[in-house]
Design an enzyme around this catalytic site. Sequence first.
Site, mmCIF file in Angstrom:
data_model
loop_
_atom_site.group_PDB
_atom_site.id
_atom_site.type_symbol
_atom_site.label_atom_id
_atom_site.label_comp_id
_atom_site.label_asym_id
_atom_site.label_seq_id
_atom_site.Cartn_x
_atom_site.Cartn_y
_atom_site.Cartn_z
ATOM 1 N N ARG A 106 30.691 0.683 -5.294
ATOM 2 C CA ARG A 106 30.748 1.901 -6.686
ATOM 3 C C ARG A 106 31.948 2.313 -7.364
ATOM 4 N NH1 ARG A 106 31.098 6.903 -4.905
ATOM 5 N NH2 ARG A 106 30.640 6.029 -3.242
ATOM 6 N N TYR A 119 26.251 -4.217 -8.757
ATOM 7 C CA TYR A 119 25.768 -3.338 -6.999
ATOM 8 C C TYR A 119 25.021 -2.351 -7.109
ATOM 9 C CZ TYR A 119 27.598 -0.931 -2.987
ATOM 10 O OH TYR A 119 27.609 0.128 -2.615
ATOM 11 N N GLY A 120 24.308 -1.909 -6.042
ATOM 12 C CA GLY A 120 23.983 -0.402 -5.244
ATOM 13 C C GLY A 120 23.805 0.790 -6.074
ATOM 14 N N LYS A 149 22.632 7.626 -5.871
ATOM 15 C CA LYS A 149 22.975 8.607 -6.501
ATOM 16 C C LYS A 149 22.946 9.350 -7.319
ATOM 17 C CE LYS A 149 24.400 8.321 -2.458
ATOM 18 N NZ LYS A 149 25.504 7.313 -1.719
ATOM 19 N N HIS A 168 24.399 15.214 -0.607
ATOM 20 C CA HIS A 168 25.259 14.042 0.701
ATOM 21 C C HIS A 168 24.802 13.635 1.570
ATOM 22 C CE1 HIS A 168 28.147 10.068 0.336
ATOM 23 N NE2 HIS A 168 26.508 9.752 0.756
ATOM 24 N N SER A 180 31.183 8.767 2.043
ATOM 25 C CA SER A 180 30.667 7.396 2.230
ATOM 26 C C SER A 180 31.060 6.662 3.157
ATOM 27 C CB SER A 180 30.710 6.909 1.369
ATOM 28 O OG SER A 180 30.000 7.279 0.016
ATOM 29 N N CYS A 211 30.449 7.123 6.671
ATOM 30 C CA CYS A 211 31.478 7.564 7.835
ATOM 31 C C CYS A 211 30.304 8.809 8.487
ATOM 32 C CB CYS A 211 32.097 9.077 7.496
ATOM 33 S SG CYS A 211 33.872 8.884 5.830
ATOM 34 N N THR A 229 24.522 7.639 8.692
ATOM 35 C CA THR A 229 23.586 5.933 9.352
ATOM 36 C C THR A 229 22.873 6.417 9.921
ATOM 37 O OG1 THR A 229 23.160 5.130 7.312
ATOM 38 C CG2 THR A 229 21.505 3.746 8.577
ATOM 39 N N ASP A 241 20.460 9.896 3.861
ATOM 40 C CA ASP A 241 21.979 9.435 2.824
ATOM 41 C C ASP A 241 21.668 10.859 1.989
ATOM 42 O OD1 ASP A 241 24.047 8.443 2.082
ATOM 43 O OD2 ASP A 241 23.077 8.003 0.066
ATOM 44 N N ASN A 273 32.093 -3.691 2.814
ATOM 45 C CA ASN A 273 31.102 -2.612 2.266
ATOM 46 C C ASN A 273 28.669 -3.719 1.753
ATOM 47 O OD1 ASN A 273 29.612 0.433 0.950
ATOM 48 N ND2 ASN A 273 30.004 -0.926 -1.275
ATOM 49 N N ARG A 303 36.567 11.059 8.367
ATOM 50 C CA ARG A 303 37.327 10.489 9.268
ATOM 51 C C ARG A 303 39.097 11.629 9.393
ATOM 52 N NH1 ARG A 303 35.565 5.179 10.305
ATOM 53 N NH2 ARG A 303 33.849 4.654 9.396
ATOM 54 N N GLY A 325 25.898 7.048 19.754
ATOM 55 C CA GLY A 325 24.661 7.874 20.788
ATOM 56 C C GLY A 325 25.219 9.045 21.409
ATOM 57 N N ASP A 326 26.222 9.008 21.971
ATOM 58 C CA ASP A 326 27.570 10.214 22.324
ATOM 59 C C ASP A 326 27.540 11.293 21.715
ATOM 60 O OD1 ASP A 326 27.416 9.315 25.345
ATOM 61 O OD2 ASP A 326 28.500 7.642 24.690
ATOM 62 N N ASN A 327 27.858 10.858 20.237
ATOM 63 C CA ASN A 327 27.637 12.004 19.497
ATOM 64 C C ASN A 327 26.845 13.177 19.741
ATOM 65 O OD1 ASN A 327 29.879 11.306 18.043
ATOM 66 N ND2 ASN A 327 28.340 10.241 16.655
HETATM 67 P P1 GTP Z 1 27.187 5.496 2.333
HETATM 68 O O1 GTP Z 1 26.118 4.853 3.637
HETATM 69 O O2 GTP Z 1 27.884 4.767 2.581
HETATM 70 O O3 GTP Z 1 26.534 7.204 2.267
HETATM 71 O O4 GTP Z 1 27.648 6.104 4.943
HETATM 72 P P2 GTP Z 1 27.308 6.250 5.655
HETATM 73 O O5 GTP Z 1 27.695 7.494 5.902
HETATM 74 O O6 GTP Z 1 26.029 6.484 6.105
HETATM 75 O O7 GTP Z 1 28.342 5.488 6.819
HETATM 76 P P3 GTP Z 1 28.040 4.471 8.364
HETATM 77 O O8 GTP Z 1 26.967 5.136 9.305
HETATM 78 O O9 GTP Z 1 27.108 3.320 7.966
HETATM 79 O O10 GTP Z 1 29.127 4.425 9.273
HETATM 80 C C1 GTP Z 1 30.190 3.185 8.543
HETATM 81 C C2 GTP Z 1 30.777 2.922 9.202
HETATM 82 O O11 GTP Z 1 31.906 4.170 10.365
HETATM 83 C C3 GTP Z 1 29.821 2.061 10.057
HETATM 84 O O12 GTP Z 1 31.124 0.307 10.175
HETATM 85 C C4 GTP Z 1 30.279 2.454 11.689
HETATM 86 O O13 GTP Z 1 29.999 1.324 12.669
HETATM 87 C C5 GTP Z 1 31.022 3.487 11.661
HETATM 88 N N1 GTP Z 1 31.036 4.491 12.293
HETATM 89 C C6 GTP Z 1 29.450 5.297 12.134
HETATM 90 N N2 GTP Z 1 29.173 6.411 13.623
HETATM 91 C C7 GTP Z 1 30.471 5.805 14.249
HETATM 92 C C8 GTP Z 1 31.249 6.613 15.318
HETATM 93 O O14 GTP Z 1 30.378 7.949 16.204
HETATM 94 N N3 GTP Z 1 32.180 6.020 15.787
HETATM 95 C C9 GTP Z 1 32.949 5.891 15.041
HETATM 96 N N4 GTP Z 1 34.119 4.722 15.868
HETATM 97 N N5 GTP Z 1 32.687 5.035 14.147
HETATM 98 C C10 GTP Z 1 31.389 5.266 13.283
HETATM 99 C C1 SPV Z 2 27.559 5.608 -0.250
HETATM 100 O O1 SPV Z 2 28.333 5.182 -0.907
HETATM 101 O O2 SPV Z 2 27.843 6.625 -0.270
HETATM 102 C C2 SPV Z 2 26.616 4.974 -0.572
HETATM 103 C C3 SPV Z 2 26.073 3.503 -1.065
HETATM 104 O O3 SPV Z 2 25.662 5.277 0.429
HETATM 105 S S1 SPV Z 2 25.907 3.937 -3.129
HETATM 106 O O4 SPV Z 2 24.492 3.481 -3.065
HETATM 107 O O5 SPV Z 2 26.272 2.207 -3.337
HETATM 108 O O6 SPV Z 2 26.236 4.296 -3.382
HETATM 109 MN MN MN Z 3 26.114 7.443 0.873
#
Ligand code: GTP
Ligand code: SPV
Ligand code: MN
Length: 584
Positions: free
Chosen positions: A69, A197-198, A206, A226, A248, A250, A253, A275, A365, A398, A492-494
């Site tokens: 983005r 791009y997405g 978004k 979000h 994003s 963080c 997913t 998301d 990304n 983060r 998973g431990d979350n």
């Molecule tokens: P967007 O699609 O951009 O909105 O992102 P998102 O919030 O869905 O992020 P996603 O779950 O894809 O995680 C992004 C990165 O964070 C990946 O590289 C994961 O491996 C890392 N990550 C996710 N959960 C954890 C966690 O509990 N601990 C750590 N250390 N890293 C994590």
């Molecule tokens: C984000 O950046 O928070 C995403 C990917 O989920 S995008 O659809 O490119 O915004």
């Molecule tokens: Mn997102």
Amino acid sequence: MYNNKAVAQWVEEMAKLTKPDQIIWLDGSDEERIRLTEEAVRTGEMKYLDQVKYPGCLYHRTASNDVARVEHLTFICSSKKEDAGPTNNWMAPAEAYKKAARIFDGSMRGRTMYVIPYIMGIKGSPFGKVGIELTDSIYVVLNMRIMTTMGKAAMEQLGDSNVFVKGLHSKADLNPERRYIMHFPEDYTIWSVGSGYGGNVLLGKKCFSLRIASHMAQEEGWLAEHMLILGIEDPQGKISYIAAAFPSACGKTNLAMLIPPLALKGYKTWTVGDDIAWMRIGEDGRLWAINPEAGFFGVVPGTNTKTNPNALITASKNTIYTNVLEGPDGTIWWEGLDQDPPAHGIDWKGDPWTPDSGTNGAHPNSRFTAPAGQCPSISPEWRNPKGVPISALLFGGRRAKVAPLVYQSYNWQHGVFMGATMASETTAAATGEVGVVRRDPMAMLPFCGYHMGDYWKHWLEMGKKIPNPPNIFHVNWFRLDEKGKFIWPGFGDNLRVLNWIISRCNGKGEATETPIGYVPTVGALNLEGLDLPAGAIESLLNIDKEVWIEELKGQLTFFEKFGDKLPKEIMDEYKAVLERFGKA
Ligand code: GTP
Ligand code: SPV
Ligand code: MN
């Protein structure tokens, strides 16, 4: 092809501007998908992956300067500058239309304009909202097919209404100097030009479901956020739902698809969304959430059989991979996959790559686009037009330091303050520097379609209107030790943290009152089967007064941007924290 007059008129007007060779109205059929896929493969826009290993999967590489983005090129074009607020780029609507029209003028010459009618939300529900995207990209069409309910169903939902979100997209010449993502909230209109791009071009995501929808939500009394949505089923079969906002890349997913660790036998998790959440007050006085999307546009790197097996299975078929490493013979690979890289491949930039190249094979990304229904943990409720009732809202980011693993707000207003003061280290999901701490209120900094001060006010008002509001928490999976390693195992431990959160919602779960909120006592989290070093949990839950006093200074500096638009309640909460630290 469709006989909605307002749509026909608008399409004609946009075609006059962009001058495509032909216009194709999409119906969403399988025949149409196959035809367009074949065409995209023929022109080289997309490639088939090995159809035995990855059935129905495609590869796409975007231009190397177009992989995330672009927040500096994203504008909120409200008629008054004040309505966009200090955290958005603003342009006057007339100027924005004029500026973009110069680039759109003739941009589809020699190309086809595809008309994509789509629904965000669920057909037939008050949260089924129709958009139409005009685009010159088959990649966009095939992604929108996965991410939304598109085609005939959307036109049926629209009927002869003239209320739909008008999205115009053209790749134009993909020149970053001529790239704009413009939003006109008052016109329900989005103009995106110069990107492929997405998040810049899948206009239902978004642009509509957050930037335009947040504006609708403020007017209509609901929330567009979000957030992921996840159900947690305990061994007795009771399901509690949470919604969580993390910036994003963080962890949304990953949390949305988490698999319980062995020690937590009997628990199950149900994915509703990863998301975006649209939430409204239900008849029972609780907050109910739906996921307006039909697919996942997820971060690829770091996804493996340990971190997120559900994502791997979800994306094992009928998936579009963007900007990962292309291996030999229609295979793919990415950093953080628990498989050896191929001896040679082509990286996200299109250059030859080997494991010794010393560069990333996949862009940090890089993304998968996969149908949500393919997720092994998909909730049976995920298409329920009523949504699911939310017990807890989570904010998080983060933070190497400062924020403890988890804490709970004292009440709704304090929770809104927690969301408003969220901060996180930046990631590769947006163009710009990675790893710097920035304020990202409610993970909506790049996505709020109006003044952030008014947005906080809306949150505060919603709190007064919800008879049984969810409890609000803050989490941080990313605290580092002195060696720079994550202290908490995460993934998973979350669930261990989520279980404490759910017990708090049920009036259980032990906690200590601290200046920032309720923090679990060391014994309150189930850590069975976890091999944490001595002192780790204490350090994860520790609140360092000096560090927090610094943090509060940063919050105050941020608040100064908002002038008299900063709700008094937020300032009251700020003062209350200071007072609890003995610093009033
Ligand atoms: P967007 O699609 O951009 O909105 O992102 P998102 O919030 O869905 O992020 P996603 O779950 O894809 O995680 C992004 C990165 O964070 C990946 O590289 C994961 O491996 C890392 N990550 C996710 N959960 C954890 C966690 O509990 N601990 C750590 N250390 N890293 C994590
Ligand atoms: C984000 O950046 O928070 C995403 C990917 O989920 S995008 O659809 O490119 O915004
Ligand atoms: Mn997102």
